[in-house]
Design an enzyme around this catalytic site. Structure first.
Site, mmCIF file in Angstrom:
data_model
loop_
_atom_site.group_PDB
_atom_site.id
_atom_site.type_symbol
_atom_site.label_atom_id
_atom_site.label_comp_id
_atom_site.label_asym_id
_atom_site.label_seq_id
_atom_site.Cartn_x
_atom_site.Cartn_y
_atom_site.Cartn_z
ATOM 1 N N ILE A 180 0.893 -1.382 0.040
ATOM 2 C CA ILE A 180 -0.048 -0.063 0.073
ATOM 3 C C ILE A 180 0.847 1.265 -0.140
ATOM 4 O O ILE A 180 0.830 2.028 -0.861
ATOM 5 C CB ILE A 180 -0.934 -0.033 1.249
ATOM 6 C CG1 ILE A 180 -2.102 -0.997 1.094
ATOM 7 C CG2 ILE A 180 -1.566 1.456 1.497
ATOM 8 C CD1 ILE A 180 -3.112 -0.413 0.060
ATOM 9 N N TYR A 213 -5.803 -1.830 -8.939
ATOM 10 C CA TYR A 213 -5.062 -1.424 -7.753
ATOM 11 C C TYR A 213 -4.576 -2.353 -6.934
ATOM 12 O O TYR A 213 -3.730 -2.639 -6.241
ATOM 13 C CB TYR A 213 -5.805 -0.090 -7.126
ATOM 14 C CG TYR A 213 -5.175 0.308 -5.931
ATOM 15 C CD1 TYR A 213 -4.339 1.504 -5.946
ATOM 16 C CD2 TYR A 213 -5.569 -0.226 -4.649
ATOM 17 C CE1 TYR A 213 -3.891 2.100 -4.764
ATOM 18 C CE2 TYR A 213 -5.087 0.355 -3.582
ATOM 19 C CZ TYR A 213 -4.134 1.539 -3.459
ATOM 20 O OH TYR A 213 -3.673 1.927 -2.321
ATOM 21 N N VAL A 222 2.829 1.622 -3.228
ATOM 22 C CA VAL A 222 2.067 2.294 -4.511
ATOM 23 C C VAL A 222 1.441 3.900 -4.405
ATOM 24 O O VAL A 222 1.565 4.413 -5.262
ATOM 25 C CB VAL A 222 0.692 1.241 -4.380
ATOM 26 C CG1 VAL A 222 -0.462 2.009 -5.610
ATOM 27 C CG2 VAL A 222 1.122 -0.113 -5.192
ATOM 28 N N GLU A 223 1.130 3.979 -2.921
ATOM 29 C CA GLU A 223 0.470 5.217 -2.777
ATOM 30 C C GLU A 223 1.698 6.480 -2.852
ATOM 31 O O GLU A 223 1.509 7.521 -3.511
ATOM 32 C CB GLU A 223 -0.085 5.250 -1.530
ATOM 33 C CG GLU A 223 -1.411 4.734 -1.460
ATOM 34 C CD GLU A 223 -2.438 5.309 -2.120
ATOM 35 O OE1 GLU A 223 -2.346 6.232 -2.463
ATOM 36 O OE2 GLU A 223 -3.504 4.479 -2.404
ATOM 37 N N THR A 224 2.848 6.287 -2.392
ATOM 38 C CA THR A 224 3.681 7.280 -2.357
ATOM 39 C C THR A 224 5.216 7.161 -2.511
ATOM 40 O O THR A 224 6.179 7.783 -2.241
ATOM 41 C CB THR A 224 3.752 8.074 -0.913
ATOM 42 O OG1 THR A 224 4.091 7.065 0.128
ATOM 43 C CG2 THR A 224 2.416 8.619 -0.451
#
Length: 362
Positions: free
Chosen positions: A133, A334, A136-138
């Protein structure tokens, strides 16, 4: 920052540096009146102040500092569907399962191995999913966004693009997020003009929206405050808590691969529930999609369709845990990317390579 936002930011900066004598470019776009002069905003202020026990003058003062971001509504407007923009799982996957992100994930996991293990023990969510997570996010905090959350949320709350197919619903959502963002700032005595985030108002290592932070963020480092920007421990614990609250089942697989029986295959029925697990393994098998290693699965399953551009779609079988990942972002692409990135980082830490999932085609 995404390449598009970087390009937009550069364009704005270039325009700001033009000589004062340069003739302004003509535009037919109407000027946006100050928020203080808009009846809809004033009604929102009065209602929000009453509902959240806030000072209306303080709310007015914060909104007076909000800047309209013209690029944000454009980014929220769905692009016209063309052949070149058709969903393509392989292209999507390659954006996230790549060497830079995997190396950064190994470093992040090594630095926070004890905290990840504690989060897994506390909430039952594997370290690989948490790592997936945040990666992928940051990219583990490297790209958390550089737009003021106050600006993005006020823009979307009061000037959401009406061309969006769910404009009214989405605008109401962002008005709620803005209300929570300002309520949190009021309660903490913090300056709402300081936090930076994405063009949707998500912020921190795990890109939490304000209501998600209020409901599920935790002080996992025990310092008496929740800091999703600078505390990796708080971000790790908060992601794990979010997943636990949204139905993660400890020890349950995320996906299986299907074997198709062309004579029985009923894709129309199998795809009706979309990503929501709705079939027992026996029911799915009877409809022509046999979950090879999942016939003993204790819960319901969903057949997940992955588009491949101009090529035929392919499929995996998703469990409740796959569905839980989509509670973070409503997208099967995602969810599968998060799972695969976590697996790739885990393998790289052991000096091996993970085997990519090979979705099946009937």
């Amino acid at each position: 920052m995404t390449p598009l936002l970087r390009l937009l930011a550069t364009s704005v900066l270039t325009a700001a540096l033009l000589p004062a004598c340069a003739a302004p470019k003509k535009t037919d776009a109407p000027q946006r009146p100050p928020l203080s002069q808009r009846a809809d905003v004033q009604n929102w202020v009065a209602d929000t102040a009453q509902r959240n026990n806030l000072d209306a003058q303080w709310l007015q003062a914060q909104l007076a500092q909000a800047r309209f971001l013209p690029q944000v509504p454009r980014l929220m407007t769905p692009a016209p569907k063309t052949t070149s923009t058709a969903p393509d799982w392989a292209s999507y996957r390659n954006r996230f399962i790549e060497p830079i992100r995997i190396r950064a994930g190994v470093q992040f996991w090594n630095e926070h191995a004890d905290t990840l293990a504690r989060a897994e023990a506390t909430y039952g969510v594997p370290a690989s999913i948490i790592v997936g997570i945040i990666g992928v996010e940051t990219i583990y905090g490297r790209h958390m966004g550089n737009l003021r959350v106050l600006d993005t949320l006020s823009t979307l709350a009061f000037d959401f693009p009406q061309a969006h197919p769910r404009a009214a619903q989405r605008q109401a959502y962002f008005q709620g997020e803005l209300a929570q963002f300002l309520s949190t700032a009021w309660a903490q005595g913090s300056d709402p003009t300081l936090p930076l985030g994405s063009y949707a108002g998500a912020a921190g290592l795990g890109q939490f929206m304000p209501t998600s932070q209020e409901k599920w963020a935790v002080d996992f480092d025990g310092d008496g405050q929740i800091d999703l920007f600078n505390s990796a421990a708080d971000a790790i614990g908060s992601v794990a808590h979010y997943f636990q609250a949204h139905g993660w089942i400890s020890g349950l697989p995320v996906v299986y691969l299907p074997a198709f029986d062309p004579e029985k295959l009923d894709l129309a029925t199998l795809l009706v529930p979309d990503i929501l697990p709705s079939f027992t393994p026996e029911q799915m098998s009877a409809l022509g999609a046999h979950p090879e290693e999942g016939m003993g699965h204790p819960g319901l399953l969903a057949l997940i369709e992955l588009k491949n551009g101009r090529n035929p779609p392919s499929y995996v079988v998703g469990t409740q845990n796959f569905y839980t990942i989509t509670r973070y972002n409503w997208s099967s692409y995602y969810a599968l990317a998060v799972y695969e990135l976590g697996e790739a980082v885990a393998a790289a830490r052991q000096g091996t390579s993970s085997v990519p999932i090979q979705p099946r085609t009937p």
